[in-house]
Design a protein around this motif. Structure first.
Motif, PDB file in Angstrom:
ATOM      1  N   GLY B  44     -12.941 -13.502  13.320  1.00 11.16           N
ATOM      2  CA  GLY B  44     -12.991 -14.594  14.286  1.00 11.16           C
ATOM      3  C   GLY B  44     -12.985 -15.942  13.592  1.00 11.16           C
ATOM      4  O   GLY B  44     -12.287 -16.870  13.996  1.00 11.16           O
ATOM      5  N   SER B  48      -9.946 -18.673  13.951  1.00 10.04           N
ATOM      6  CA  SER B  48     -10.274 -19.998  14.461  1.00 10.04           C
ATOM      7  C   SER B  48      -9.957 -21.082  13.428  1.00 10.04           C
ATOM      8  O   SER B  48      -9.369 -22.118  13.760  1.00 10.04           O
ATOM      9  CB  SER B  48     -11.756 -20.029  14.836  1.00 10.04           C
ATOM     10  OG  SER B  48     -12.150 -21.308  15.197  1.00 10.04           O
ATOM     11  N   SER B  61      -8.986 -22.179  20.112  1.00  6.34           N
ATOM     12  CA  SER B  61      -9.068 -21.293  18.938  1.00  6.34           C
ATOM     13  C   SER B  61     -10.132 -20.225  19.142  1.00  6.34           C
ATOM     14  O   SER B  61     -10.042 -19.123  18.600  1.00  6.34           O
ATOM     15  CB  SER B  61      -9.360 -22.106  17.677  1.00  6.34           C
ATOM     16  OG  SER B  61     -10.738 -22.373  17.557  1.00  6.34           O
ATOM     17  N   ALA B  65      -9.713 -16.231  18.682  1.00  4.16           N
ATOM     18  CA  ALA B  65     -10.647 -15.478  17.853  1.00  4.16           C
ATOM     19  C   ALA B  65     -11.172 -14.273  18.619  1.00  4.16           C
ATOM     20  O   ALA B  65     -11.223 -13.153  18.103  1.00  4.16           O
ATOM     21  CB  ALA B  65     -11.806 -16.377  17.409  1.00  4.16           C
ATOM     22  N   ALA B 198     -16.309 -17.427  14.912  1.00  6.58           N
ATOM     23  CA  ALA B 198     -15.517 -18.656  15.009  1.00  6.58           C
ATOM     24  C   ALA B 198     -16.441 -19.872  15.108  1.00  6.58           C
ATOM     25  O   ALA B 198     -16.220 -20.897  14.449  1.00  6.58           O
ATOM     26  CB  ALA B 198     -14.600 -18.582  16.228  1.00  6.58           C
TER      27      ALA B 198
END
Lengths: 319, 295
Positions: B44, B48, B61, B65, B198
Motif C-alpha cells: 500500500g 501510494s 492514491s 493502495a 499508504a
C-alpha cells in the motif's frame, strides 16, 4: 490490590524520570543494531569526550522497524534536545518528517549520518546548500577507489561479482555507480542478491566460477553474514573484497576503507559546530574524508591472491 | 513520556489501528491466520508513494493502495481455497512475493515522500497545526473504517462472513459459497492493511520495502490487548476494542522509549524486549486481578 497497583505505577514513573544534567543534550535515532552503525555512534560519542565537551545522550534504537523509528522521532521532538541525530536513512526520513510537522518552538537542528544518498532520500535538495534545519554526513562509497584497488590485486580482472540486498537503498545506488564505472573500464559486473542473512551463503555460492573476484558493498544484510561469504571464498579460492575495513578483520582480502568509526568522529565534529551555533542549513553535506587501506594477508593467501608490495607499504593495517 | 510523544503514540495507534481492524477480520472473524500483511502494508505504501510522486491526488492514491492490497489478499485466499495450500503457508508465499513486487513498483527499495503533497495538506490548509494533522486525519479514517466494517457485518454478506468463520459447514448447507466469502474477506482485510500502509508512508516521509516487518506481530498484539482490556461482548465492541488495543500497544512502545531507570539503564537495543514485557503485562493483568479477587 488497588493500592499495590498504585505503588507499582508510582515507582515505575519515578524511575522513568531521573535524567542527569549535562551541557548539551543530543537525541539519537539509530535505525538498527549493527556493527557499522554502532561504530558511528561510538565515534560520535568519543569525539565529544576527547574534546572534553559534556553531552547528555539520549539514544534510541528502532530495531529495524520503521513504525518505531517514527515513534522515536516524535519522542525526540518531545525531548527538546539541542540537536537531533539520525543514523541510517529510514531514521533520518522519520526525523525529517517529524521535524517538518513540529510546531516552530520545537524545531531543532537535525544531523543525519550513515546516509548514502541524502538527495534521493529527500533529506536535502542541494548537497552544497542544504538550507533549513538539516545537514549531515553521507557514507556514499568512492567505488572508483575500490575498483582501482581490486585491479591492483588482480590486473586481469574481467568479471567482478557483487553481493548485496536489493532491498537496501544504500546498496542500490552503490551498485548503479559500480556498474557504470565497470562498463567504462570493460569489466562485467555479475550481481547476486540475498534478501536476508540466511540466503547469503547460497548467493555467494552462485558466483563461484562466474567471476574473478567478489566485491561486498556496505550492505547491512551481507556484512551481517560475512562469514558465510568468506567460507565460499576460501573453499573456492575466490578473493572477496569489502568496502568497510571491519570486514577485513573478519576475513576479506582487503578494503579501501570506509571506517564507520571515523565516519562517527566526522559526524561528531559537525555536531559540535552546530551545537556551538553554526546554522545547519549553511553547512554542506560532507563525505568521508580519509580512506584507509586494510589488508588481510592470511586470507589473501587462502583465497589465492598475493598482495602487491606497493599496496602493502600503503596499508594502514595488515592482518 | 512527553506530551508530544503521547500524542504521537495515539496518532500511530489510529493509523496502525486500520491495519489491526484488517487483522481482526481475518484472525478472529474468518479464523484465517494471515501473514500476507507483512507484505501488503508496504505494498500500500509503495503504490501510494509512486502514485503521489507521479502526480496522482494523495487521496486517490489511497484508493489505488487499497485495491492493490485487496488483490494481494485475494491471491493468498485463492491459493488457500482453490489450491488447498495451508493458509499460513499461502500467506507466507504471497508475503515474500510481495517483497520483490514492492521493489519493482518503487523501482528501488525506498521512495521519499518528504516535501510532496500528502493527505495532510488540505487538513493543514483548514488551520489544523501540522503536528496535529496526522492525529486528525488518522482518527477520522480509523473511525470511518470501524463504522463501515460494523455496518458491513450487519448486511447479508457480512452475516455470511461471520458465519463462515464460526461454522463453515452450517453456512455451506445454506447454499453459501464459503470460498468466495473467504476470498472477499481476506481481500478486504489486506485492502485495509494496504490503506493503513499508504497513510503510514505519507506520515513518515517515505515508503520503504522493509517497513512491513513486524506488522503481524503488532497487529496480533493489538488485537489481543484490545480484547483483554476492552472486551468482545458484541462484534461492534470487538472492532472498537481492536482499534483501542492498537493505541494501547503504541503507548506501550512510547513508554518503553521514555524508560530510563536511574543507575541501571536499559540499552536502546532492549526496546523490543521491553515492549514485549509491557504487552505481556497488559495481557496477564486481568488474569492476576481475577486470581487475587476470587481468593
Amino acid at each position: 490490590m488497588k493500592r499495590l497497583l498504585l505503588c507499582v505505577a508510582l515507582s515505575f514513573f519515578a524511575l522513568v524520570q531521573g535524567v542527569q544534567a549535562g551541557e548539551y543534550r543530543i537525541s539519537v535515532n539509530q535505525f538498527v543494531e549493527h556493527p557499522a552503525l554502532d561504530s558511528v555512534l561510538r565515534g560520535m560519542q568519543d569525539y565529544f569526550s576527547e574534546h572534553g565537551v559534556e553531552v547528555q545522550w539520549k539514544v534510541h534504537n528502532a530495531q529495524a522497524n520503521m513504525g518505531t523509528a517514527t515513534q522515536i522521532a516524535q519522542q525526540m521532538i518531545g525531548e527538546k534536545a539541542d540537536l537531533l541525530v539520525a543514523i541510517a536513512t529510514p531514521s533520518a526520513q522519520a526525523c525529517a518528517q517529524a521535524l517538518n510537522k513540529a510546531p516552530a518552538s520545537m524545531k531543532r537542528p537535525l544531523l543525519f549520518t550513515a546516509v548514502t544518498d541524502p538527495v534521493a532520500a529527500g533529506l536535502v535538495r542541494d548537497l552544497q546548500h542544504p538550507g533549513g534545519y538539516i545537514t549531515g554526513v553521507s557514507d556514499l562509497l568512492p567505488v572508483e577507489k575500490h575498483v582501482e584497488m581490486i585491479r591492483e590485486f588482480l590486473p586481469g580482472l574481467k568479471r567482478l561479482g557483487v553481493l548485496y540486498n536489493a532491498g537496501e537503498a544504500n546498496s542500490k545506488s552503490i551498485i548503479a555507480s559500480l556498474k557504470k564505472l565497470c562498463s567504462d573500464q570493460g569489466i562485467t559486473v555479475v550481481e547476486a542478491t540475498a534478501s536476508k542473512t540466511a540466503d547469503v551463503y547460497q548467493a555467494a555460492k552462485s558466483l563461484v566460477g562466474q567471476v574473478d573476484a567478489v566485491f561486498i558493498p556496505t550492505d547491512n544484510t551481507i556484512v551481517s553474514a560475512l562469514e558465510s561469504v568468506i567460507k565460499v571464498g576460501t573453499q573456492n579460492r575466490l578473493p572477496i573484497f569489502a568496502a568497510d575495513v571491519d570486514s577485513v578483520a573478519r576475513g576479506a582480502v582487503a578494503a579501501m576503507g570506509f571506517d564507520y568509526y571515523r565516519h562517527g568522529l566526522q559526524t561528531g565534529a559537525m555536531a559540535h559546530r552546530i551545537l556551538e551555533g553554526a546554522d545547519p542549513g549553511g553547512i554542506p553535506v560532507e563525505f568521508q574524508k580519509d580512506l584507509e587501506l586494510h589488508i588481510n594477508r592470511k586470507y589473501a593467501t587462502l583465497m589465492g591472491v598475493v598482495p602487491p608490495r606497493d599496496l602493502l607499504t600503503r596499508a594502514a593495517r595488515i592482518y | 513520556m512527553t506530551l508530544y510523544a503521547a500524542t504521537g503514540a495515539i496518532e500511530q495507534g489510529f493509523v496502525y489501528g486500520i491495519m489491526v481492524i484488517g487483522v481482526y477480520l481475518t484472525f478472529r472473524i474468518l479464523d484465517f491466520p494471515d501473514l500476507t500483511v507483512d507484505g501488503s502494508l508496504p505494498l500500500g505504501a509503495a503504490i501510494s508513494a509512486v502514485a503521489i510522486t507521479s502526480g496522482v491526488n494523495p487521496y486517490l492514491s489511497l484508493v489505488y493502495a487499497m485495491g492493490g492490497g485487496f488483490l494481494a489478499g485475494m491471491v493468498t485466499a485463492v491459493l488457500n481455497t482453490r489450491f488447498k495450500i495451508l493458509h499460513l503457508l499461502a500467506s507466507i508465499l504471497t508475503m515474500i512475493a510481495l517483497y520483490s513486487i514492492n521493489i519493482r513498483i518503487m523501482s528501488g527499495p525506498n521512495v521519499a515522500l518528504l516535501g510532496v503533497n500528502t493527505v495532510f495538506d488540505p487538513v493543514i490548509g483548514l488551520g489544523v497545526p501540522p503536528h496535529y494533522a496526522g492525529l486528525v486525519v488518522f482518527a477520522a479514517f480509523a473511525i470511518l473504517v470501524v463504522s463501515a466494517i460494523i455496518w458491513f457485518l450487519g448486511t447479508e454478506l457480512g452475516q455470511a462472513m461471520l458465519a463462515t468463520g464460526d461454522n463453515p459447514q452450517m453456512i455451506r448447507s445454506l447454499g453459501v459459497n464459503t470460498h468466495t466469502i473467504i476470498i472477499l474477506g481476506v481481500g478486504l482485510s489486506n485492502g485495509l492493511v494496504a490503506f493503513s500502509g499508504a497513510l503510514v508512508a505519507q506520515n513518515q516521509g517515505a515508503a520503504d520495502v522493509g517497513m512491513g516487518i513486524g506488522t503481524i506481530v503488532a497487529g496480533l498484539a493489538s488485537v489481543i490487548i484490545g480484547e483483554t482490556i476492552f472486551g468482545t461482548r458484541s462484534t461492534a465492541r470487538a472492532f472498537i476494542a481492536a482499534l483501542l488495543g492498537s493505541i494501547v500497544y503504541r503507548m506501550a512502545i512510547a513508554l518503553a522509549l521514555g524508560l530510563n531507570i536511574g543507575g541501571f539503564s536499559f540499552n536502546p537495543s532492549d526496546l523490543n524486549l521491553i515492549t514485549a514485557i509491557l504487552v505481556v503485562g497488559a495481557l496477564i493483568a486481568p488474569q492476576l486481578k481475577d486470581r487475587f479477587l476470587n481468593k
